[in-house]
Design a protein around this motif. Structure first.
Motif, short mmCIF file in Angstrom:
data_model
loop_
_atom_site.label_atom_id
_atom_site.label_comp_id
_atom_site.label_asym_id
_atom_site.label_seq_id
_atom_site.Cartn_x
_atom_site.Cartn_y
_atom_site.Cartn_z
N SER A 80 0.82 -1.22 0.00
CA SER A 80 0.00 0.00 0.00
C SER A 80 0.85 1.26 0.00
CB SER A 80 -0.94 0.02 1.21
OG SER A 80 -0.20 0.04 2.42
N GLN A 81 2.13 1.14 0.39
CA GLN A 81 3.02 2.31 0.36
C GLN A 81 3.26 2.80 -1.07
OE1 GLN A 81 4.03 3.66 3.26
NE2 GLN A 81 3.13 2.02 4.48
N TYR A 82 2.97 1.93 -2.05
CA TYR A 82 3.19 2.28 -3.44
C TYR A 82 1.88 2.39 -4.23
CZ TYR A 82 7.91 1.25 -2.05
OH TYR A 82 9.12 1.25 -1.38
N GLN A 83 0.79 2.56 -3.52
CA GLN A 83 -0.50 2.83 -4.14
C GLN A 83 -0.78 4.33 -4.04
OE1 GLN A 83 -2.52 0.82 -5.76
NE2 GLN A 83 -1.45 -1.11 -5.36
N ALA A 101 5.07 7.28 -10.53
CA ALA A 101 6.48 6.99 -10.25
C ALA A 101 7.24 8.26 -9.87
CB ALA A 101 7.12 6.33 -11.47
N ASN A 102 6.93 9.37 -10.55
CA ASN A 102 7.56 10.64 -10.19
C ASN A 102 7.21 11.03 -8.76
OD1 ASN A 102 8.82 11.01 -12.65
ND2 ASN A 102 7.22 12.32 -13.49
N HIS A 109 17.15 11.84 -6.53
CA HIS A 109 18.30 12.34 -7.26
C HIS A 109 18.00 12.54 -8.74
CE1 HIS A 109 18.21 8.06 -7.69
NE2 HIS A 109 19.18 8.05 -8.58
N LYS A 110 16.87 11.99 -9.21
CA LYS A 110 16.38 12.23 -10.56
C LYS A 110 14.89 11.92 -10.58
CE LYS A 110 18.12 7.68 -12.12
NZ LYS A 110 18.98 7.00 -13.13
N ALA A 111 14.23 12.25 -11.69
CA ALA A 111 12.79 12.01 -11.79
C ALA A 111 12.47 10.55 -11.50
CB ALA A 111 12.29 12.40 -13.18
N GLY A 112 11.36 10.30 -10.81
CA GLY A 112 11.04 8.96 -10.34
C GLY A 112 10.96 7.90 -11.43
N TRP A 113 10.48 8.26 -12.62
CA TRP A 113 10.33 7.25 -13.68
C TRP A 113 11.68 6.77 -14.20
CZ3 TRP A 113 12.15 7.57 -18.67
CH2 TRP A 113 12.49 8.84 -19.16
N LEU A 114 12.75 7.53 -13.94
CA LEU A 114 14.09 7.14 -14.38
C LEU A 114 14.76 6.16 -13.42
CD1 LEU A 114 15.35 10.72 -15.31
CD2 LEU A 114 14.95 8.88 -16.96
N THR A 115 14.23 5.99 -12.22
CA THR A 115 14.87 5.15 -11.21
C THR A 115 14.53 3.68 -11.44
OG1 THR A 115 13.00 5.27 -9.67
CG2 THR A 115 14.65 7.03 -9.54
N ASP A 116 15.24 2.79 -10.72
CA ASP A 116 14.98 1.36 -10.87
C ASP A 116 13.57 0.99 -10.46
OD1 ASP A 116 17.53 1.05 -11.77
OD2 ASP A 116 18.25 -0.18 -10.11
N ARG A 117 13.12 1.50 -9.31
CA ARG A 117 11.76 1.18 -8.89
C ARG A 117 10.74 1.81 -9.82
NH1 ARG A 117 11.68 2.35 -2.47
NH2 ARG A 117 12.86 4.18 -3.17
#
Length: 404
Positions: free
Chosen positions: A30-33, A312-313, A319-327
């Motif tokens: 739920s932390q990622y909803q 994701a953002n 350190h960068k936009a969220g969509w660029l990260t691994d997660r």
């Protein structure tokens, strides 16, 4: 059975043969909803730590019951080290649109780096599950004596702002200087989950400083785009801040719409989109082609794809936009994880029954000055099948029908 020894032997045999029913692991999915997680921030105030909470959907105001706080040795422990309730928490709640805000203090003597806090309104059990507000205690959030605020002096509760958005820094000790160091933004997208170390290449270990500026910590600020380190006073923890253009975390420009397609398109396709006379119209045509010229399906695909980019953002930007990260990469292509386990310095994302198989992706904590909560994916060759199967669903316009 009249023989007591035989009866005892039978009971022991049954106990040994019976499967042990271990307590279910705590699920943090739920932390990622979007819209479900309770946001947390902190500020050190002398020998206390002030904790700021923001609850979604007026969920705290509806409960009107004690706020339970628990300290844990780790995320996956079953018994807290200590627990307490916050006195008068209901009276301290403040409404903010569809959000509820609350702050309270804890003695630093109770808190140790590496431990975790959980917080929730309701019965004590509510603070024990993965839906509660959770915070990993680290030197950064235990010792930082300032917090970011918006133009109305409310805690910002995020580590990004838009270029020229008004915000401020509220320090516990007033009258201090604020030093801001600016570094270049990164546009490097995460490599696929099966990529080898040779494909990843050598990552830069340091960033080149572009410029710096000095402000009063009490003044409101507007900063140009860049990646910043903020420090109040001459010593103490620094805070990373991402400053993005346009309407971030939303994406509106043609370049912003094309760039996330890196995960589901070829380099030639993206070049054609960038070079088109009207790139925004070209993006619409790309999705219409994916949808087999079905306009309704194309709209749904666009809504799903870019909705995940925005989510994701919001969730992973540092350190960068969220969509660029691994997660962010995994979130965008596969969707929110069905189950999330945390233990030590690891997160495990579980997708059950996706493309008729279960898959687990392991992330390991890789904190940095800019991103103390950053996690890096453990890339494995066995992820290749699921990754390409998910990309194929996007390429055939079937992701919406798959319910992902």
């Amino acid at each position: 059975m009249k023989n007591p020894a035989a009866l005892l032997l039978l009971l022991l045999t049954l106990l040994i043969a019976a499967p042990l029913q271990a307590a279910p692991r705590r699920d943090f999915a739920s932390q990622y909803q979007p819209g479900r997680a309770v946001e947390v921030d902190t500020r050190r105030e002398g020998d206390s730590l002030r904790v700021y909470l923001r609850f979604p959907n007026r969920s705290a105001l509806r409960r009107q019951v004690p706020l339970h706080v628990m300290g844990w040795a780790n995320f996956d422990d079953r018994k807290p080290i200590w627990q307490d309730t916050v006195r008068g928490a209901a009276r301290r709640l403040r409404s903010d649109g569809d959000m509820d805000r609350l702050s309270f203090t804890l003695p630093l003597s109770r808190l140790q780096p590496g431990q975790a806090l959980s917080m929730a309104f309701g019965p004590a059990e509510e603070a024990m599950n993965g839906d509660a507000a959770w915070l990993r205690l680290m030197p950064d959030n235990l010792n930082r004596g300032f917090v970011l605020i918006d133009s109305l002096s409310r805690p910002l509760m995020r580590r990004y702002v838009r270029a020229r958005e008004v915000f401020g820094v509220e320090a516990y000790t007033p009258g201090q200087a604020l030093q801001a160091y600016r570094y270049p933004l990164s546009s490097l997208a995460a490599a696929p989950p099966m990529a080898s170390s040779s494909l990843l290449g050598e990552q830069p270990r340091t960033l080149g400083l572009q410029d710096s500026a000095r402000f009063n910590a009490d003044q409101l600020l507007r900063l140009p785009a860049g990646l910043y380190l903020l420090r109040v006073g001459n010593r103490g923890p620094r805070l990373g801040l991402l400053v993005e253009e346009n309407k971030f975390p939303k994406i509106t420009s043609a370049d912003e719409l094309i760039a996330p397609l890196i995960y589901v398109s070829t380099s030639q396709e993206r070049k054609q989109l960038f070079d088109a006379p009207d790139p925004k119209k070209a993006v619409d045509q790309f999705w219409l082609g994916v949808a087999g010229n079905d306009q309704d399906r194309a709209r749904l695909l666009i809504r799903q794809f870019y909705g995940r980019v925005v989510a994701a953002n919001d969730l992973f930007s540092a350190h960068k936009a969220g969509w660029l990260t691994d997660r962010g990469m995994l979130y965008q292509v596969l969707g929110p994880p069905e189950t999330v386990y945390r233990s030590g310095n690891e997160e495990r994302w579980v997708y059950r029954g996706y493309q008729a198989q279960n898959s687990t992706f392991v992330f390991r904590a890789k904190p940095s000055t800019f991103a103390p909560d950053n996690y890096e994916l453990v890339r494995r060759p066995e992820h290749e099948y699921l990754w390409y199967a998910a990309v194929e669903l996007w390429r055939k316009g079937l992701i919406a029908q798959a319910g992902r």
